[in-house]
Motif scaffolding. Structure first.
Motif, PDB file in Angstrom:
ATOM      1  N   ALA A  61       0.356  15.690  -8.264  1.00  0.00           N
ATOM      2  CA  ALA A  61      -0.191  17.036  -8.036  1.00  0.00           C
ATOM      3  C   ALA A  61       0.821  17.884  -7.287  1.00  0.00           C
ATOM      4  O   ALA A  61       1.086  19.044  -7.652  1.00  0.00           O
ATOM      5  CB  ALA A  61      -1.497  16.940  -7.258  1.00  0.00           C
ATOM      6  N   VAL A  62       1.453  17.299  -6.239  1.00  0.00           N
ATOM      7  CA  VAL A  62       2.458  18.059  -5.488  1.00  0.00           C
ATOM      8  C   VAL A  62       3.634  18.418  -6.395  1.00  0.00           C
ATOM      9  O   VAL A  62       4.192  19.512  -6.304  1.00  0.00           O
ATOM     10  CB  VAL A  62       2.902  17.264  -4.258  1.00  0.00           C
ATOM     11  N   ALA A  63       4.012  17.507  -7.304  1.00  0.00           N
ATOM     12  CA  ALA A  63       5.130  17.794  -8.207  1.00  0.00           C
ATOM     13  C   ALA A  63       4.818  19.004  -9.092  1.00  0.00           C
ATOM     14  O   ALA A  63       5.702  19.816  -9.365  1.00  0.00           O
ATOM     15  CB  ALA A  63       5.439  16.567  -9.054  1.00  0.00           C
ATOM     16  N   ILE A  64       3.549  19.140  -9.517  1.00  0.00           N
ATOM     17  CA  ILE A  64       3.182  20.325 -10.315  1.00  0.00           C
ATOM     18  C   ILE A  64       3.344  21.594  -9.500  1.00  0.00           C
ATOM     19  O   ILE A  64       3.873  22.612  -9.978  1.00  0.00           O
ATOM     20  CB  ILE A  64       1.737  20.186 -10.826  1.00  0.00           C
ATOM     21  N   PHE A  65       2.928  21.540  -8.203  1.00  0.00           N
ATOM     22  CA  PHE A  65       3.095  22.740  -7.376  1.00  0.00           C
ATOM     23  C   PHE A  65       4.576  23.048  -7.171  1.00  0.00           C
ATOM     24  O   PHE A  65       4.964  24.214  -7.104  1.00  0.00           O
ATOM     25  CB  PHE A  65       2.380  22.554  -6.038  1.00  0.00           C
ATOM     26  N   ILE A  66       5.404  21.992  -7.071  1.00  0.00           N
ATOM     27  CA  ILE A  66       6.845  22.234  -6.937  1.00  0.00           C
ATOM     28  C   ILE A  66       7.385  22.949  -8.170  1.00  0.00           C
ATOM     29  O   ILE A  66       8.182  23.882  -8.059  1.00  0.00           O
ATOM     30  CB  ILE A  66       7.586  20.906  -6.702  1.00  0.00           C
ATOM     31  N   LEU A  67       6.913  22.549  -9.356  1.00  0.00           N
ATOM     32  CA  LEU A  67       7.346  23.240 -10.582  1.00  0.00           C
ATOM     33  C   LEU A  67       6.991  24.716 -10.521  1.00  0.00           C
ATOM     34  O   LEU A  67       7.817  25.588 -10.822  1.00  0.00           O
ATOM     35  CB  LEU A  67       6.662  22.617 -11.800  1.00  0.00           C
ATOM     36  N   ALA A  68       5.744  25.024 -10.104  1.00  0.00           N
ATOM     37  CA  ALA A  68       5.312  26.428 -10.074  1.00  0.00           C
ATOM     38  C   ALA A  68       6.138  27.210  -9.062  1.00  0.00           C
ATOM     39  O   ALA A  68       6.576  28.340  -9.332  1.00  0.00           O
ATOM     40  CB  ALA A  68       3.835  26.499  -9.722  1.00  0.00           C
ATOM     41  N   ILE A  69       6.387  26.603  -7.886  1.00  0.00           N
ATOM     42  CA  ILE A  69       7.138  27.315  -6.857  1.00  0.00           C
ATOM     43  C   ILE A  69       8.580  27.519  -7.301  1.00  0.00           C
ATOM     44  O   ILE A  69       9.186  28.570  -7.040  1.00  0.00           O
ATOM     45  CB  ILE A  69       7.028  26.551  -5.531  1.00  0.00           C
ATOM     46  N   ALA A  70       9.150  26.534  -8.020  1.00  0.00           N
ATOM     47  CA  ALA A  70      10.512  26.709  -8.527  1.00  0.00           C
ATOM     48  C   ALA A  70      10.566  27.878  -9.496  1.00  0.00           C
ATOM     49  O   ALA A  70      11.515  28.671  -9.470  1.00  0.00           O
ATOM     50  CB  ALA A  70      10.977  25.430  -9.207  1.00  0.00           C
ATOM     51  N   ALA A  71       9.534  27.996 -10.362  1.00  0.00           N
ATOM     52  CA  ALA A  71       9.534  29.109 -11.314  1.00  0.00           C
ATOM     53  C   ALA A  71       9.477  30.443 -10.589  1.00  0.00           C
ATOM     54  O   ALA A  71      10.225  31.378 -10.902  1.00  0.00           O
ATOM     55  CB  ALA A  71       8.358  28.961 -12.276  1.00  0.00           C
ATOM     56  N   ALA A  72       8.592  30.552  -9.565  1.00  0.00           N
ATOM     57  CA  ALA A  72       8.483  31.806  -8.821  1.00  0.00           C
ATOM     58  C   ALA A  72       9.795  32.113  -8.106  1.00  0.00           C
ATOM     59  O   ALA A  72      10.291  33.252  -8.148  1.00  0.00           O
ATOM     60  CB  ALA A  72       7.340  31.703  -7.818  1.00  0.00           C
ATOM     61  N   GLU A  73      10.372  31.084  -7.469  1.00  0.00           N
ATOM     62  CA  GLU A  73      11.596  31.287  -6.689  1.00  0.00           C
ATOM     63  C   GLU A  73      12.738  31.739  -7.577  1.00  0.00           C
ATOM     64  O   GLU A  73      13.498  32.632  -7.218  1.00  0.00           O
ATOM     65  CB  GLU A  73      11.914  29.965  -5.989  1.00  0.00           C
ATOM     66  N   VAL A  74      12.862  31.135  -8.755  1.00  0.00           N
ATOM     67  CA  VAL A  74      14.011  31.469  -9.590  1.00  0.00           C
ATOM     68  C   VAL A  74      13.857  32.874 -10.166  1.00  0.00           C
ATOM     69  O   VAL A  74      14.848  33.602 -10.304  1.00  0.00           O
ATOM     70  CB  VAL A  74      14.214  30.408 -10.680  1.00  0.00           C
ATOM     71  N   SER A  75      12.616  33.297 -10.465  1.00  0.00           N
ATOM     72  CA  SER A  75      12.469  34.653 -11.005  1.00  0.00           C
ATOM     73  C   SER A  75      12.823  35.697  -9.950  1.00  0.00           C
ATOM     74  O   SER A  75      13.579  36.637 -10.221  1.00  0.00           O
ATOM     75  CB  SER A  75      11.051  34.856 -11.531  1.00  0.00           C
ATOM     76  N   ILE A  76      12.298  35.503  -8.720  1.00  0.00           N
ATOM     77  CA  ILE A  76      12.629  36.450  -7.646  1.00  0.00           C
ATOM     78  C   ILE A  76      14.123  36.419  -7.346  1.00  0.00           C
ATOM     79  O   ILE A  76      14.774  37.459  -7.188  1.00  0.00           O
ATOM     80  CB  ILE A  76      11.831  36.086  -6.378  1.00  0.00           C
ATOM     81  N   GLY A  77      14.700  35.204  -7.268  1.00  0.00           N
ATOM     82  CA  GLY A  77      16.108  35.091  -6.922  1.00  0.00           C
ATOM     83  C   GLY A  77      17.006  35.768  -7.947  1.00  0.00           C
ATOM     84  O   GLY A  77      17.924  36.502  -7.583  1.00  0.00           O
ATOM     85  N   LEU A  78      16.715  35.549  -9.225  1.00  0.00           N
ATOM     86  CA  LEU A  78      17.567  36.166 -10.245  1.00  0.00           C
ATOM     87  C   LEU A  78      17.397  37.677 -10.247  1.00  0.00           C
ATOM     88  O   LEU A  78      18.379  38.408 -10.449  1.00  0.00           O
ATOM     89  CB  LEU A  78      17.242  35.577 -11.615  1.00  0.00           C
TER      90      LEU A  78
END
Lengths: 97, 169
Positions: A61-78
Protein backbone atom coordinates in the motif's frame (compact mmCIF):
# COMPACT_ATOMS: atom_id res chain seq x y z
CA UNK A 1 12.25 -19.60 -0.92
CA UNK A 2 13.43 -16.62 -2.96
CA UNK A 3 16.48 -14.90 -1.44
CA UNK A 4 17.53 -13.64 1.98
CA UNK A 5 15.87 -10.38 2.97
CA UNK A 6 19.28 -8.71 3.30
CA UNK A 7 19.93 -9.14 -0.43
CA UNK A 8 16.77 -7.21 -1.30
CA UNK A 9 17.74 -4.48 1.15
CA UNK A 10 21.28 -4.36 -0.28
CA UNK A 11 19.88 -3.99 -3.81
CA UNK A 12 17.68 -1.08 -2.73
CA UNK A 13 20.61 0.45 -0.84
CA UNK A 14 22.79 0.38 -3.95
CA UNK A 15 19.98 1.84 -6.07
CA UNK A 16 19.33 4.60 -3.52
CA UNK A 17 23.04 5.39 -3.43
CA UNK A 18 23.14 5.67 -7.23
CA UNK A 19 20.16 8.03 -7.19
CA UNK A 20 21.72 10.13 -4.45
CA UNK A 21 25.02 10.29 -6.32
CA UNK A 22 23.21 11.36 -9.49
CA UNK A 23 21.25 14.04 -7.64
CA UNK A 24 24.33 15.45 -5.90
CA UNK A 25 26.97 15.40 -8.63
CA UNK A 26 25.14 16.10 -11.90
CA UNK A 27 24.96 19.71 -13.05
CA UNK A 28 21.65 19.48 -14.84
CA UNK A 29 18.29 19.92 -13.15
CA UNK A 30 16.69 17.19 -15.29
CA UNK A 31 19.33 14.69 -14.16
CA UNK A 32 18.79 15.80 -10.54
CA UNK A 33 15.10 15.00 -10.94
CA UNK A 34 15.98 11.64 -12.52
CA UNK A 35 18.14 10.91 -9.47
CA UNK A 36 15.15 11.65 -7.22
CA UNK A 37 13.06 9.22 -9.29
CA UNK A 38 15.70 6.50 -8.86
CA UNK A 39 15.70 7.09 -5.10
CA UNK A 40 11.89 6.90 -4.86
CA UNK A 41 11.88 3.72 -6.94
CA UNK A 42 14.50 2.15 -4.66
CA UNK A 43 12.37 2.94 -1.61
CA UNK A 44 9.32 1.40 -3.29
CA UNK A 45 11.29 -1.82 -3.90
CA UNK A 46 12.36 -1.82 -0.26
CA UNK A 47 8.74 -1.50 0.87
CA UNK A 48 7.60 -4.35 -1.38
CA UNK A 49 10.44 -6.52 -0.08
CA UNK A 50 9.40 -5.73 3.48
CA UNK A 51 5.79 -6.58 2.62
CA UNK A 52 6.99 -10.01 1.47
CA UNK A 53 9.23 -10.42 4.51
CA UNK A 54 6.37 -9.92 6.99
CA UNK A 55 3.66 -11.33 4.67
CA UNK A 56 1.63 -8.17 5.12
CA UNK A 57 0.03 -5.91 2.52
CA UNK A 58 0.90 -2.66 4.31
CA UNK A 59 4.20 -2.31 2.46
CA UNK A 60 2.56 -2.67 -0.95
CA UNK A 61 0.00 0.00 0.00
CA UNK A 62 2.83 2.41 0.88
CA UNK A 63 4.52 1.57 -2.45
CA UNK A 64 1.36 2.67 -4.29
CA UNK A 65 1.39 5.99 -2.44
CA UNK A 66 5.07 6.38 -3.36
CA UNK A 67 4.14 5.93 -7.03
CA UNK A 68 1.46 8.64 -6.77
CA UNK A 69 3.78 11.04 -4.95
CA UNK A 70 6.53 10.44 -7.53
CA UNK A 71 4.08 11.32 -10.31
CA UNK A 72 3.03 14.55 -8.55
CA UNK A 73 6.63 15.49 -7.75
CA UNK A 74 7.90 14.94 -11.27
CA UNK A 75 5.10 16.97 -12.87
CA UNK A 76 5.68 19.94 -10.56
CA UNK A 77 9.46 19.63 -10.86
CA UNK A 78 9.46 19.55 -14.65
CA UNK A 79 7.06 22.51 -14.81
CA UNK A 80 9.40 24.48 -12.53
CA UNK A 81 12.39 23.52 -14.71
CA UNK A 82 10.60 24.68 -17.87
CA UNK A 83 9.66 27.95 -16.13
CA UNK A 84 13.25 28.56 -15.02
CA UNK A 85 14.58 27.64 -18.46
CA UNK A 86 12.25 30.16 -20.10
CA UNK A 87 13.47 32.93 -17.80
CA UNK A 88 17.19 32.18 -17.63
CA UNK A 89 17.88 29.95 -20.62
CA UNK A 90 19.78 27.39 -18.57
CA UNK A 91 19.17 24.23 -16.58
CA UNK A 92 22.41 24.47 -14.62
CA UNK A 93 21.57 24.99 -10.94
CA UNK A 94 24.59 27.26 -10.54
CA UNK A 95 23.14 29.73 -13.06
CA UNK A 96 20.28 30.54 -10.68
CA UNK A 97 22.44 32.09 -7.97
CA UNK B 1 19.41 -21.86 -5.83
CA UNK B 2 15.83 -22.07 -6.95
CA UNK B 3 14.45 -20.59 -10.14
CA UNK B 4 13.15 -17.63 -8.13
CA UNK B 5 16.55 -16.72 -6.73
CA UNK B 6 18.21 -16.99 -10.17
CA UNK B 7 15.53 -14.64 -11.54
CA UNK B 8 16.10 -12.26 -8.63
CA UNK B 9 19.86 -12.00 -9.21
CA UNK B 10 19.43 -11.55 -12.97
CA UNK B 11 16.87 -8.79 -12.42
CA UNK B 12 19.02 -7.14 -9.76
CA UNK B 13 22.05 -7.03 -12.06
CA UNK B 14 19.95 -5.67 -14.95
CA UNK B 15 18.54 -2.93 -12.71
CA UNK B 16 21.89 -1.92 -11.24
CA UNK B 17 23.78 -1.96 -14.56
CA UNK B 18 21.13 0.00 -16.49
CA UNK B 19 20.81 2.55 -13.67
CA UNK B 20 24.58 2.89 -13.52
CA UNK B 21 24.72 3.51 -17.26
CA UNK B 22 21.82 5.96 -17.02
CA UNK B 23 23.35 8.23 -14.38
CA UNK B 24 26.65 8.54 -16.24
CA UNK B 25 25.26 9.40 -19.69
CA UNK B 26 25.99 12.87 -21.00
CA UNK B 27 23.10 12.63 -23.45
CA UNK B 28 19.84 13.07 -21.56
CA UNK B 29 17.75 11.04 -24.03
CA UNK B 30 20.05 8.04 -23.59
CA UNK B 31 19.87 8.43 -19.83
CA UNK B 32 16.06 8.44 -19.90
CA UNK B 33 15.91 5.37 -22.16
CA UNK B 34 18.34 3.40 -19.95
CA UNK B 35 16.24 4.38 -16.95
CA UNK B 36 13.16 2.96 -18.69
CA UNK B 37 14.99 -0.39 -18.88
CA UNK B 38 15.76 -0.09 -15.18
CA UNK B 39 12.09 0.57 -14.37
CA UNK B 40 11.01 -2.42 -16.45
CA UNK B 41 13.43 -4.50 -14.39
CA UNK B 42 11.90 -3.06 -11.21
CA UNK B 43 8.44 -4.01 -12.48
CA UNK B 44 9.58 -7.61 -13.01
CA UNK B 45 11.09 -7.53 -9.53
CA UNK B 46 7.76 -6.38 -8.08
CA UNK B 47 6.11 -9.30 -9.83
CA UNK B 48 8.71 -11.68 -8.40
CA UNK B 49 8.20 -10.25 -4.92
CA UNK B 50 4.47 -10.95 -5.13
CA UNK B 51 2.95 -7.63 -6.18
CA UNK B 52 1.44 -8.05 -9.68
CA UNK B 53 -0.73 -4.92 -9.39
CA UNK B 54 2.29 -2.82 -8.45
CA UNK B 55 4.24 -4.35 -11.35
CA UNK B 56 1.54 -3.23 -13.78
CA UNK B 57 1.38 0.23 -12.20
CA UNK B 58 5.16 0.55 -12.33
CA UNK B 59 5.15 -0.08 -16.08
CA UNK B 60 2.17 2.22 -16.67
CA UNK B 61 3.15 5.11 -14.39
CA UNK B 62 6.95 5.04 -14.12
CA UNK B 63 8.07 3.60 -17.46
CA UNK B 64 5.04 4.94 -19.32
CA UNK B 65 3.96 8.29 -17.95
CA UNK B 66 6.88 9.69 -16.00
CA UNK B 67 9.69 8.78 -18.38
CA UNK B 68 7.69 9.90 -21.43
CA UNK B 69 7.14 13.22 -19.64
CA UNK B 70 10.90 13.44 -19.11
CA UNK B 71 11.52 12.70 -22.79
CA UNK B 72 9.02 15.39 -23.82
CA UNK B 73 10.73 18.00 -21.65
CA UNK B 74 14.24 16.97 -22.77
CA UNK B 75 13.21 17.32 -26.41
CA UNK B 76 11.34 20.56 -25.76
CA UNK B 77 14.34 22.25 -24.17
CA UNK B 78 17.02 22.92 -26.71
CA UNK B 79 19.35 19.99 -26.38
CA UNK B 80 22.45 21.67 -27.78
CA UNK B 81 22.33 24.25 -25.00
CA UNK B 82 22.16 21.59 -22.31
CA UNK B 83 25.91 20.97 -22.25
CA UNK B 84 26.96 20.53 -18.68
CA UNK B 85 30.26 20.47 -16.90
CA UNK B 86 30.51 16.76 -16.28
CA UNK B 87 30.96 15.74 -12.65
CA UNK B 88 32.86 18.86 -11.47
CA UNK B 89 35.60 18.00 -9.01
CA UNK B 90 34.40 20.22 -6.13
CA UNK B 91 31.15 18.29 -6.02
CA UNK B 92 32.90 14.99 -5.63
CA UNK B 93 33.92 15.62 -2.03
CA UNK B 94 30.42 15.97 -0.52
CA UNK B 95 29.15 13.14 -2.73
CA UNK B 96 31.99 10.81 -1.68
CA UNK B 97 31.56 11.68 2.00
CA UNK B 98 27.81 11.10 1.86
CA UNK B 99 28.22 7.84 -0.07
CA UNK B 100 30.86 6.55 2.35
CA UNK B 101 28.68 7.35 5.36
CA UNK B 102 25.66 5.75 3.70
CA UNK B 103 27.54 2.57 2.78
CA UNK B 104 29.02 2.28 6.29
CA UNK B 105 25.68 2.73 8.04
CA UNK B 106 23.85 0.40 5.65
CA UNK B 107 26.49 -2.33 6.03
CA UNK B 108 26.32 -1.97 9.84
CA UNK B 109 22.54 -2.21 9.87
CA UNK B 110 22.30 -5.15 7.45
CA UNK B 111 25.10 -7.18 9.04
CA UNK B 112 24.09 -6.36 12.61
CA UNK B 113 20.49 -7.48 12.16
CA UNK B 114 20.36 -11.26 12.50
CA UNK B 115 16.73 -11.11 11.43
CA UNK B 116 17.73 -9.98 7.93
CA UNK B 117 19.13 -13.41 6.97
CA UNK B 118 15.64 -14.90 6.93
CA UNK B 119 14.62 -16.40 3.58
CA UNK B 120 11.69 -14.74 1.87
CA UNK B 121 8.75 -17.03 1.21
CA UNK B 122 6.98 -16.75 -2.11
CA UNK B 123 3.61 -15.07 -1.67
CA UNK B 124 1.34 -13.30 -4.14
CA UNK B 125 -1.09 -10.53 -3.29
CA UNK B 126 -3.98 -10.96 -5.74
CA UNK B 127 -4.88 -7.60 -7.30
CA UNK B 128 -8.54 -7.91 -6.23
CA UNK B 129 -7.78 -8.64 -2.58
CA UNK B 130 -5.05 -6.00 -2.55
CA UNK B 131 -7.45 -3.40 -3.94
CA UNK B 132 -10.04 -4.33 -1.34
CA UNK B 133 -7.45 -4.04 1.41
CA UNK B 134 -6.29 -0.68 0.06
CA UNK B 135 -9.77 0.84 -0.03
CA UNK B 136 -10.87 -0.62 3.31
CA UNK B 137 -7.84 0.22 5.41
CA UNK B 138 -6.36 3.22 3.62
CA UNK B 139 -9.32 5.09 2.14
CA UNK B 140 -8.35 8.35 3.83
CA UNK B 141 -4.79 8.17 2.49
CA UNK B 142 -6.19 7.46 -0.99
CA UNK B 143 -8.34 10.59 -0.78
CA UNK B 144 -5.38 12.65 0.41
CA UNK B 145 -3.21 11.36 -2.43
CA UNK B 146 -5.90 12.13 -4.99
CA UNK B 147 -6.14 15.66 -3.56
CA UNK B 148 -2.35 15.91 -3.84
CA UNK B 149 -2.54 14.95 -7.51
CA UNK B 150 -5.27 17.56 -8.05
CA UNK B 151 -3.09 20.18 -6.36
CA UNK B 152 -0.15 19.17 -8.56
CA UNK B 153 -2.39 19.56 -11.63
CA UNK B 154 -3.50 23.05 -10.56
CA UNK B 155 0.09 24.01 -9.73
CA UNK B 156 1.37 22.89 -13.12
CA UNK B 157 -1.44 24.76 -14.90
CA UNK B 158 -0.54 27.89 -12.90
CA UNK B 159 3.17 27.54 -13.68
CA UNK B 160 2.53 26.88 -17.34
CA UNK B 161 0.20 29.81 -18.00
CA UNK B 162 1.20 32.34 -20.61
CA UNK B 163 2.69 35.24 -18.66
CA UNK B 164 2.73 37.66 -21.60
CA UNK B 165 -1.03 37.44 -22.00
CA UNK B 166 -1.57 38.68 -18.44
CA UNK B 167 0.83 41.63 -18.47
CA UNK B 168 0.93 43.00 -22.01
CA UNK B 169 4.08 45.01 -21.30
Amino acid sequence: MIVPYSHVISLTGILFLMGMFCAVTRRNLIMVLLGLEIMLNAVAIAFVGAALRWQHLEGQAVAIFILAIAAAEVSIGLALIVCAYKRLGSVDPEAYN
Amino acid sequence: MTLFSVAFYILASVIIISTGIAITRRNLVHAAVYLIISFFGSAMLFYLLGAPLLAALEVIIYAGAIMVLFLFIIMMLDEEKLEEKFFPIHQWTPAAVMSGLFVAVAALIISGDSDSQVQLQAFTAEPASFGRYLFQKHWLAIEIVSLLLLIALIGVLYLGRDVRKNNPK
